[in-house]
Design an enzyme around this catalytic site. Structure first.
Site, short mmCIF file in Angstrom:
data_model
loop_
_atom_site.label_atom_id
_atom_site.label_comp_id
_atom_site.label_asym_id
_atom_site.label_seq_id
_atom_site.Cartn_x
_atom_site.Cartn_y
_atom_site.Cartn_z
CG HIS A 1 -2.03 -1.09 1.05
ND1 HIS A 1 -2.84 -1.50 2.08
CD2 HIS A 1 -2.39 -1.83 -0.03
CE1 HIS A 1 -3.66 -2.47 1.64
NE2 HIS A 1 -3.40 -2.69 0.37
CB CYS B 1 5.39 16.43 -14.39
SG CYS B 1 5.97 17.04 -12.79
CG ASN C 1 -5.94 -10.53 13.64
OD1 ASN C 1 -5.23 -9.52 13.46
ND2 ASN C 1 -7.25 -10.46 13.63
CB CYS D 1 3.50 20.68 -14.55
SG CYS D 1 3.17 19.56 -13.19
P1 NAD Z 1 -7.62 -3.97 10.14
O1 NAD Z 1 -7.77 -2.71 10.97
O2 NAD Z 1 -8.74 -4.35 9.24
O3 NAD Z 1 -7.38 -5.22 11.10
C1 NAD Z 1 -6.44 -5.19 12.13
C2 NAD Z 1 -6.61 -6.47 12.95
O4 NAD Z 1 -5.55 -6.53 13.90
C3 NAD Z 1 -7.93 -6.49 13.76
O5 NAD Z 1 -8.54 -7.76 13.63
C4 NAD Z 1 -7.47 -6.23 15.20
O6 NAD Z 1 -8.31 -6.83 16.15
C5 NAD Z 1 -6.09 -6.88 15.18
N1 NAD Z 1 -5.15 -6.33 16.16
C6 NAD Z 1 -5.08 -5.06 16.65
N2 NAD Z 1 -4.04 -4.94 17.47
C7 NAD Z 1 -3.42 -6.16 17.51
C8 NAD Z 1 -2.27 -6.66 18.18
N3 NAD Z 1 -1.52 -5.89 18.99
N4 NAD Z 1 -1.91 -7.96 17.98
C9 NAD Z 1 -2.66 -8.76 17.18
N5 NAD Z 1 -3.76 -8.35 16.52
C10 NAD Z 1 -4.13 -7.06 16.68
O7 NAD Z 1 -6.23 -3.82 9.39
P2 NAD Z 1 -5.77 -4.35 7.94
O8 NAD Z 1 -6.23 -5.73 7.72
O9 NAD Z 1 -4.32 -4.03 7.84
O10 NAD Z 1 -6.57 -3.45 6.92
C11 NAD Z 1 -6.65 -2.04 7.10
C12 NAD Z 1 -6.05 -1.19 6.00
O11 NAD Z 1 -5.69 0.03 6.67
C13 NAD Z 1 -4.79 -1.68 5.36
O12 NAD Z 1 -4.96 -1.48 4.02
C14 NAD Z 1 -3.68 -0.75 5.88
O13 NAD Z 1 -2.94 -0.28 4.78
C15 NAD Z 1 -4.38 0.46 6.43
N6 NAD Z 1 -3.87 0.99 7.72
C16 NAD Z 1 -2.53 1.06 7.94
C17 NAD Z 1 -2.06 1.52 9.14
C18 NAD Z 1 -0.55 1.58 9.35
O14 NAD Z 1 0.19 1.82 8.39
N7 NAD Z 1 -0.07 1.34 10.57
C19 NAD Z 1 -2.92 1.91 10.16
C20 NAD Z 1 -4.32 1.85 9.90
C21 NAD Z 1 -4.77 1.37 8.67
#
Ligand code: NAD
Length: 258
Positions: free
Chosen positions: A121, A132, A215, A157
């Site tokens: 991502h 550009c 998870n 641009c």
């Molecule tokens: P999601 O939020 O859908 O799922 C995160 C999962 O992790 C949840 O099921 C949650 O219960 C679990 N979780 C939370 N803390 C945890 C821990 N300490 N240990 C184990 N599990 C834990 O996230 P996703 O599947 O990555 O999808 C969300 C989208 O959001 C992605 O595309 C991502 O790019 C983006 N995003 C990125 C960031 C970042 O860069 N840190 C932050 C928020 C969202």
């Protein structure tokens, strides 16, 4: 199987596997203070990410991202990697992990020392002009926004700068196909901190030989996993490092057997 047996089974699978990939999501970074999307403190509760971080919104109304979304990404720059990021980096150095595939844009795997990281991502180290392609650093972008240039535009641009991360509706980078190939060739895929609700990344678990999920909460691929560990990523990787160290498979950051 209790928690200790599950960590022991994970250690077995890692040692047996000739090629192991790790797929991470927002959940791995919550212990670094970055909220995920769907947890109780998730970003979802503050803004509607599907609107503020959508490519359509950005194309037609880029000021929405710069007014409502950009400041939420600021915390990602100052965060530090946690135990899970560090152990994954050490596992790569020990030859037990081949590469990390991350959905995160926070750059914490690289900060922890992981070398092979697919950032599916993108990232927030820079932005590019949509006309550009000229690149600007994130600090440069922030400077323009703080000076009131919303949306920030390239000096010559006049194209709008867009962060080098994937917005909802954007296509994934071509490296996604390399990831599919690597995962199909691997013996083990470890999914860490992802609900696997985001497509097409959630296609990857279906390609591997053995799937392990670490998870808190359900994921879309729980039924495919040979092992599901419902625990915090930090404590799980710390415990895994302990077991691998006892068995003599794990090296310290200095490269010696720890
Ligand atoms: P999601 O939020 O859908 O799922 C995160 C999962 O992790 C949840 O099921 C949650 O219960 C679990 N979780 C939370 N803390 C945890 C821990 N300490 N240990 C184990 N599990 C834990 O996230 P996703 O599947 O990555 O999808 C969300 C989208 O959001 C992605 O595309 C991502 O790019 C983006 N995003 C990125 C960031 C970042 O860069 N840190 C932050 C928020 C969202």
């Amino acid at each position: 199987m209790d928690a200790v047996e599950k960590i022991s089974r994970l250690a077995d699978l890692m040692v047996e596997s000739k090629k192991t990939m790790v797929l991470t999501g927002a959940g791995i970074s919550t212990e670094s203070g970055i909220p995920d999307f769907r947890g109780p403190n998730g970003l979802w509760n503050k803004v509607d990410p599907m609107f503020v971080f959508s490519s359509d919104t950005f194309i037609y109304r880029p000021e929405i991202f710069y007014q409502k979304g950009m400041h939420l990404l600021g915390a990602l720059h100052t965060a530090s990697p946690n135990a899970a990021h560090h152990v994954i980096a050490d596992l790569e150095k020990a030859g037990l992990v081949d590469a990390v595939i991350t959905q995160n844009i926070d750059g914490l795997h690289q900060k922890a020392g992981s070398r092979r990281v697919y950032e599916l991502h993108g990232h927030i180290r820079s932005a590019s002009c949509m006309k550009c392609g000229q690149m600007i650093s994130w600090e440069g972008l922030e400077g323009m926004v703080q000076a009131g240039q919303i949306p920030p535009r390239h000096g010559q641009c006049r194209g709008v700068y867009k962060p080098d991360c994937v917005f909802f509706g954007d296509s994934l980078p071509p490296e996604f196909y390399d990831c599919c190939q690597e995962v199909s060739q691997s013996g083990l895929l470890l999914v860490v901190g992802s609900s696997l609700e985001v497509s097409p990344v959630n296609y990857l678990p279906g390609l591997c030989k053995n799937l392990v999920i670490i998870n808190m909460g359900e994921t879309m691929a729980d039924h495919q996993a040979v092992l599901k560990i419902e625990a915090m990523a930090g404590e799980t990787f710390t415990a895994l490092a302990g077991v691998l160290r006892e068995r003599g498979h794990f090296y310290s950051r200095a490269g010696q057997l720890a």
